[in-house]
Motif scaffolding. Structure first.
Motif, PDB file in Angstrom:
ATOM      1  N   LEU A  55     -40.990  48.362 -11.826  1.00 53.31           N
ATOM      2  CA  LEU A  55     -40.331  47.660 -12.933  1.00 53.31           C
ATOM      3  C   LEU A  55     -41.187  47.671 -14.200  1.00 53.31           C
ATOM      4  O   LEU A  55     -40.696  47.921 -15.295  1.00 53.31           O
ATOM      5  N   THR A  56     -42.471  47.400 -14.042  1.00 48.84           N
ATOM      6  CA  THR A  56     -43.304  47.283 -15.246  1.00 48.84           C
ATOM      7  C   THR A  56     -43.600  48.650 -15.870  1.00 48.84           C
ATOM      8  O   THR A  56     -43.966  48.729 -17.029  1.00 48.84           O
ATOM      9  N   ASN A  72     -41.284  50.808 -16.331  1.00 57.29           N
ATOM     10  CA  ASN A  72     -40.037  51.247 -16.949  1.00 57.29           C
ATOM     11  C   ASN A  72     -39.895  50.634 -18.339  1.00 57.29           C
ATOM     12  O   ASN A  72     -39.927  49.404 -18.492  1.00 57.29           O
ATOM     13  N   VAL A 107     -37.416  47.702 -19.183  1.00 58.84           N
ATOM     14  CA  VAL A 107     -37.618  46.346 -18.665  1.00 58.84           C
ATOM     15  C   VAL A 107     -38.465  45.571 -19.663  1.00 58.84           C
ATOM     16  O   VAL A 107     -39.593  45.946 -19.946  1.00 58.84           O
ATOM     17  N   THR A 108     -37.897  44.500 -20.230  1.00 56.66           N
ATOM     18  CA  THR A 108     -38.640  43.743 -21.237  1.00 56.66           C
ATOM     19  C   THR A 108     -39.445  42.595 -20.630  1.00 56.66           C
ATOM     20  O   THR A 108     -40.468  42.204 -21.177  1.00 56.66           O
ATOM     21  N   TYR A 156     -45.313  39.268 -14.656  1.00 59.94           N
ATOM     22  CA  TYR A 156     -45.928  40.583 -14.477  1.00 59.94           C
ATOM     23  C   TYR A 156     -45.907  41.430 -15.738  1.00 59.94           C
ATOM     24  O   TYR A 156     -46.638  42.384 -15.852  1.00 59.94           O
ATOM     25  N   HIS A 157     -44.991  41.147 -16.614  1.00 56.24           N
ATOM     26  CA  HIS A 157     -44.804  42.028 -17.747  1.00 56.24           C
ATOM     27  C   HIS A 157     -45.030  41.225 -18.994  1.00 56.24           C
ATOM     28  O   HIS A 157     -44.246  40.367 -19.331  1.00 56.24           O
ATOM     29  N   ASP A 205     -44.741  40.213 -22.585  1.00 58.30           N
ATOM     30  CA  ASP A 205     -43.740  40.526 -23.614  1.00 58.30           C
ATOM     31  C   ASP A 205     -44.466  41.108 -24.824  1.00 58.30           C
ATOM     32  O   ASP A 205     -45.068  40.414 -25.597  1.00 58.30           O
ATOM     33  N   GLY A 209     -43.047  42.729 -27.223  1.00 60.32           N
ATOM     34  CA  GLY A 209     -42.100  43.043 -28.285  1.00 60.32           C
ATOM     35  C   GLY A 209     -41.192  44.149 -27.807  1.00 60.32           C
ATOM     36  O   GLY A 209     -41.213  44.529 -26.638  1.00 60.32           O
ATOM     37  N   PHE A 210     -40.445  44.694 -28.701  1.00 60.09           N
ATOM     38  CA  PHE A 210     -39.324  45.516 -28.306  1.00 60.09           C
ATOM     39  C   PHE A 210     -39.157  46.613 -29.331  1.00 60.09           C
ATOM     40  O   PHE A 210     -38.945  46.329 -30.511  1.00 60.09           O
TER      41      PHE A 210
END
Lengths: 177, 158
Positions: free
Chosen positions: A95-96, A98, A101-102, B139-140, B142, B144-145
């Motif tokens: 997932l991380t 990809n 995936v935000t 786990y991820h 953030d 930004g986008f």
């Protein structure tokens, strides 16, 4: 990464600074000076503390907060999996890695209603593109063998920044229709 | 729909915003426009609701308590229940999702007691169970986008 940090890392002044920032950095030439005025410290102290909070990971992102829907990313799905402990690290790895995936979180199951313990947010320009991204993820081991569910967002009733400020009074009971 | 300047403002400073006494002036230098133009453009984007703010996204659990909550609300009550859930300052995201659990919202509060109180009051008022799913692990980060504006040309490499 660990979800908790030593309490001592964030002192009272840090808290006041973060509360003061909740509505946003002022759109004025000297925004850090304005924040400092409001909490009784000078501009350089505000800047130093923000730098330290970013460095420590308390602030995980400092900058322009975009509203996805309004800038063309109108579709978002929360995808959830029931992941056994033995393959959690591998599932998280898929997932991380990809770019679609935000956010990716582990949360508790609530059996029997809710068997899922791994959550991923996926944003896209259309439901179709989001579905394609989900199909791509589901093709990969170990996600391919796991029970999952997809929850597309429909109506958005509220979207604002977090508000951690203590309330002066507890919420009151209201009549519900 | 967004000007070139707006696209840069939306995309380039989602993180690593300048920690400088004059941050908008530093951004202006990079864009080749004036500080006032940067401030005006950000104000316009805020009015258009393309950005919610310039600010800090705080890691959950560091300055207070938070959780993701879900409810299975009968369809005919969804709008009413959603409306008063949204009325709480502690609720910052509140979405309908297409699932038996059809109302999902994030609650943040100053501490665990205040958070539990909001959960309890929402459950009492609605007469419906509220499922709380606090973070176990993030786990991820953030980061930004990337908005991937299609007509955004690659920057020239020095």
């Amino acid at each position: 990464m660990n979800a908790s940090l030593p309490i001592a890392l964030v002192d009272d002044l840090d808290r006041r600074l973060l509360f003061q920032l909740e509505p946003g950095l002022p759109l004025a030439p000297r925004p850090y000076a304005e924040i400092g005025n409001a909490i009784g410290v000078d501009e350089s102290e505000v800047i130093d503390r923000l730098g330290r909070l970013i460095q420590a990971g308390v602030i995980r992102r400092f900058g322009v907060v975009v509203r996805h829907h309004e800038v063309g990313y109108g579709a978002n799905a929360m995808v959830v999996w029931d992941v056994p402990d033995a393959v959690m690290a591998d599932a998280v790895g898929v997932l991380t890695a990809n770019s679609g995936v935000t956010l990716c979180y582990q949360r508790p199951r609530r059996l029997p209603d809710w068997p899922y313990n791994l959550f991923a947010m996926i944003h896209g320009t259309s439901e179709e593109t989001v579905r394609a991204q989900i199909a791509d993820l589901r093709a990969q081991v170990p996600l391919s063998g796991l029970v999952h569910d997809v929850l597309f967002s429909r109506r958005r009733f509220k979207q604002t920044g977090a508000c951690y400020r203590p309330r002066l009074s507890l919420p009151e009971k209201r009549e519900v229709a | 729909m967004f000007t070139r300047t707006e696209q840069h403002l939306l995309n380039d400073w989602q993180r690593d915003f300048p920690l400088d006494p004059r941050p908008y002036a530093r951004m202006a230098e990079q864009l080749g426009i004036s500080e006032a133009e940067v401030i005006d453009a950000l104000e316009t984007l805020k009015k258009q609701r393309a950005i919610s703010r310039v600010g800090a996204v705080v890691k959950p659990g560091t300055i207070g308590a938070s959780t993701l909550a879900a409810m299975a609300v009968p369809g005919e009550r969804l709008e009413d229940v959603a409306e008063w859930v949204s009325a709480y300052d502690e609720v910052n995201h509140n979405y309908e999702r297409d699932h038996r659990f059809n109302l999902w919202f994030v609650i943040t509060a100053s501490d665990a007691d205040a958070l539990n109180n909001v959960l309890a009051v929402i459950g009492d008022e609605s007469g419906l169970p509220v499922m709380s799913l606090p973070l176990v692990e993030a786990y991820h980060i953030d980061l930004g986008f990337d908005l991937n504006f299609p007509h955004q040309e690659p920057e020239a490499q020095p």
